[in-house]
Design a protein around this motif. Structure first.
Motif, PDB file in Angstrom:
ATOM      1  N   GLU A  56       0.934  -1.336   0.114  1.00 31.77           N
ATOM      2  CA  GLU A  56      -0.003  -0.163  -0.030  1.00 31.77           C
ATOM      3  C   GLU A  56       1.034   1.360   0.079  1.00 31.77           C
ATOM      4  OE1 GLU A  56      -1.409   0.744   4.510  1.00 31.77           O
ATOM      5  OE2 GLU A  56      -2.302  -0.734   3.607  1.00 31.77           O
ATOM      6  N   VAL A  65      -3.784   3.807  -0.864  1.00 33.15           N
ATOM      7  CA  VAL A  65      -3.905   3.001  -2.101  1.00 33.15           C
ATOM      8  C   VAL A  65      -3.228   1.779  -1.862  1.00 33.15           C
ATOM      9  CG1 VAL A  65      -3.521   2.489  -4.553  1.00 33.15           C
ATOM     10  CG2 VAL A  65      -4.060   5.025  -3.699  1.00 33.15           C
ATOM     11  N   ILE A  67      -2.377  -2.171  -3.533  1.00 37.04           N
ATOM     12  CA  ILE A  67      -2.450  -2.658  -4.789  1.00 37.04           C
ATOM     13  C   ILE A  67      -2.205  -4.139  -4.841  1.00 37.04           C
ATOM     14  CG2 ILE A  67      -0.780  -2.556  -6.477  1.00 37.04           C
ATOM     15  CD1 ILE A  67       0.245  -0.079  -5.261  1.00 37.04           C
ATOM     16  N   TRP A  77      -3.613  -5.590 -12.685  1.00 35.63           N
ATOM     17  CA  TRP A  77      -3.679  -4.543 -11.366  1.00 35.63           C
ATOM     18  C   TRP A  77      -5.054  -4.489 -11.174  1.00 35.63           C
ATOM     19  CZ3 TRP A  77       1.197  -4.351  -9.513  1.00 35.63           C
ATOM     20  CH2 TRP A  77       2.111  -4.481 -10.415  1.00 35.63           C
ATOM     21  N   PHE A  79      -6.904  -1.917  -7.588  1.00 35.55           N
ATOM     22  CA  PHE A  79      -6.281  -0.986  -6.626  1.00 35.55           C
ATOM     23  C   PHE A  79      -7.901  -0.658  -5.730  1.00 35.55           C
ATOM     24  CE2 PHE A  79      -4.009  -0.291 -10.609  1.00 35.55           C
ATOM     25  CZ  PHE A  79      -2.878   0.004 -10.060  1.00 35.55           C
ATOM     26  N   ILE A  81      -8.562   2.454  -3.540  1.00 35.05           N
ATOM     27  CA  ILE A  81      -8.285   3.713  -3.274  1.00 35.05           C
ATOM     28  C   ILE A  81      -9.243   4.441  -1.949  1.00 35.05           C
ATOM     29  CG2 ILE A  81      -7.734   6.037  -4.148  1.00 35.05           C
ATOM     30  CD1 ILE A  81      -7.716   4.682  -7.110  1.00 35.05           C
ATOM     31  N   TRP A 103      -0.085   4.009 -13.097  1.00 33.57           N
ATOM     32  CA  TRP A 103       0.059   4.713 -11.944  1.00 33.57           C
ATOM     33  C   TRP A 103      -0.410   6.177 -11.909  1.00 33.57           C
ATOM     34  CZ3 TRP A 103      -0.303   3.376  -7.189  1.00 33.57           C
ATOM     35  CH2 TRP A 103       0.143   4.321  -6.146  1.00 33.57           C
ATOM     36  N   ILE A 106      -3.809   6.490 -11.123  1.00 29.27           N
ATOM     37  CA  ILE A 106      -4.192   6.010  -9.724  1.00 29.27           C
ATOM     38  C   ILE A 106      -4.025   7.256  -8.850  1.00 29.27           C
ATOM     39  CG2 ILE A 106      -3.853   4.580  -8.100  1.00 29.27           C
ATOM     40  CD1 ILE A 106      -5.504   3.282 -10.218  1.00 29.27           C
TER      41      ILE A 106
END
Length: 124
Positions: A56, A65, A67, A77, A79, A81, A103, A106
């Protein structure tokens, strides 16, 4: 020529050996610098077909976040959040690719600069 039982076993064992690139996955070389910057530990030889918790990242605005990666063997991936500022949690899933491909988006969501709302589809 007919194969012996030991030869058949050796072939079966080698198809699932740790070095077989279709059964194991590791952090992409292009992601190494990003992993260092985010203080994440690179992963090595994780099994394909299952979610693996990468770690994280906590932002200065207290957003966290989490992951996960799911190698198939391509990397997908996920996520989570969580923003304490808005008291909202946003879930994001990606297509295949390196973490560095996703990324920036994100990070924008975590910083409140990109907002994603779900809209319920209705029948016409």
């Amino acid at each position: 020529m007919k194969k012996s039982n030991s030869e058949k076993k050796k072939e079966a064992d080698s198809s699932s050996a740790p070095g077989n690139s279709f059964n194991k996955a590791s952090t992409c070389s292009t992601d190494r610098a990003l992993f260092r910057a985010l203080a994440l530990s690179p992963f090595t030889d994780i099994p394909t077909g299952a979610d693996y918790f990468v770690g994280e990242v906590k932002f200065t605005n207290e957003t966290v976040v989490k992951i996960w990666v799911c190698p198939m063997p391509a990397l997908f991936w996920k996520f989570e959040i969580s923003s304490t500022e808005t008291n909202k949690t946003t879930m994001v899933s990606t297509g295949s690719g390196a973490l560095e491909n996703f990324w920036q988006a994100i990070r924008l969501i975590a910083e409140g600069m990109l907002v994603v709302d779900s809209v319920q589809q209705t029948d016409l």
